[in-house]
Design a protein around this motif. Structure first.
Motif, PDB file in Angstrom:
ATOM      1  N   GLY A  14       8.678 -50.620 -33.188  1.00 11.17           N
ATOM      2  CA  GLY A  14       7.281 -50.926 -32.855  1.00 11.17           C
ATOM      3  C   GLY A  14       6.344 -49.844 -33.371  1.00 11.17           C
ATOM      4  N   ASP A  84       9.691 -57.070 -36.762  1.00  6.59           N
ATOM      5  CA  ASP A  84      10.269 -56.084 -35.838  1.00  6.59           C
ATOM      6  C   ASP A  84      11.054 -56.841 -34.769  1.00  6.59           C
ATOM      7  OD1 ASP A  84      10.524 -54.695 -33.394  1.00  6.59           O
ATOM      8  OD2 ASP A  84       8.430 -54.061 -33.328  1.00  6.59           O
ATOM      9  N   ARG A 160       8.354 -50.953 -18.701  1.00  4.75           N
ATOM     10  CA  ARG A 160       8.907 -52.277 -18.954  1.00  4.75           C
ATOM     11  C   ARG A 160      10.130 -52.491 -18.080  1.00  4.75           C
ATOM     12  NH1 ARG A 160       9.378 -52.887 -25.483  1.00  4.75           N
ATOM     13  NH2 ARG A 160      11.413 -53.689 -24.898  1.00  4.75           N
TER      14      ARG A 160
END
Ligand code: AP5
Ligand code: MG
Length: 230
Positions: A14, A84, A160
């Motif tokens: 990323g 990605d 996350r």
């Protein structure tokens, strides 16, 4: 230019995708980011994806292939893209080749394999904070200006679900199942392996230098950016 960023969770796909996208004016297409947006908007796909993602499991190939097919047919992807997180299986790689052939496009230019040790990856993922609104990533070396709040939109940054320790361990071990994707591309000499434990800028410089040296051509079997054999 059509590039793939391949690597373990936390390898920096990323991070590099964003930098290369800005430099080259082509979109970085992250399947993980697209799925997180679906989850945020609570779409049908998002509801299905949430369970897989929080457990660190891969979604079924047919769902992901459909998502990528739709995204790459958008006008902004006409001049190229940086993928990605896709392909992660050989079935996905074959589907991507079919998509390119259907559009009369040449095969992808390069697979950039960002390689780092599990110890480094675990540390990075444990220290990553993400804006739930825009997806911007923060870490110890890139902190928010106002504590715990995104610089761009002020939302409170979160960890996350899949960056929690158990999910991280599972994702890192699951990554091994994606390695056949590299074997799929290697015979055509399109894999460039980069030491992803270097500084962010040094990694970008190696990718850009390779693309300038070998635009759209082979980099040599199992090439490494540092010149050593893979
Ligand atoms: P996805 O979002 O793709 O997650 P991932 O592959 O696990 O990768 P990450 O986003 O965790 O890491 P990254 O390599 O982008 O690292 P980053 O640059 O952020 O996928 C999530 C889930 O979606 C999957 O588990 C699956 O469920 C589903 N999914 C997605 N694609 C799929 C597919 N094709 N098929 C099936 N399911 C799919 O960097 C990490 C941290 O390190 C950051 O804090 C960053 O600032 C820092 N950092 C980066 N580079 C450096 C550096 N060089 N030095 C120091 N720190 C660095
Ligand atoms: Mg990512």
């Amino acid at each position: 230019m059509r590039l793939l960023l391949f690597g373990s969770p936390g390898a920096g796909k990323g991070t590099q995708g964003k930098i290369l996208s800005e430099r080259h004016g082509i979109p970085a297409v992250s399947t993980g980011d697209m799925l997180r947006e679906e989850v945020r908007q609570k779409t049908d796909l998002g509801v299905v994806a949430a369970g897989y993602m929080s457990a660190g499991e891969l979604l079924p190939d047919d769902i992901i292939i459909k998502l990528v097919r739709q995204r790459l047919s958008q006008p902004d992807a006409a001049e190229g893209w940086i993928l990605d997180g896709f392909p992660r299986t050989v079935a996905q790689a074959k589907a991507l080749d079919r998509m390119l052939a259907e559009h009369g496009l040449a095969p992808i230019d390069r697979v950039i394999y960002l390689e780092a040790s599990p110890e480094v990856l675990e540390k990075r993922l444990g220290g990553r904070w993400t804006c739930p609104e825009c997806g911007r990533v923060y870490s110890e070396s890139v902190p928010t200006i106002v504590e715990d709040h995104c610089d761009d939109d002020g939302a409170r940054v979160i960890q996350r679900e899949d960056d929690k320790p158990e999910a991280v361990k599972h994702r890192l071990s699951l990554f091994r199942q994606s390695l056949p994707v590299l074997d799929y591309y290697r015979p055509e000499g399109r894999v460039l392996t980069i030491d992803a434990e270097q500084e962010v800028d040094a990694i970008t410089d190696q990718i850009v230098a390779d693309l300038q040296r070998n635009p759209g051509s082979r980099v040599g079997l199992g090439s490494r950016a540092d010149g050593a054999n893979a």
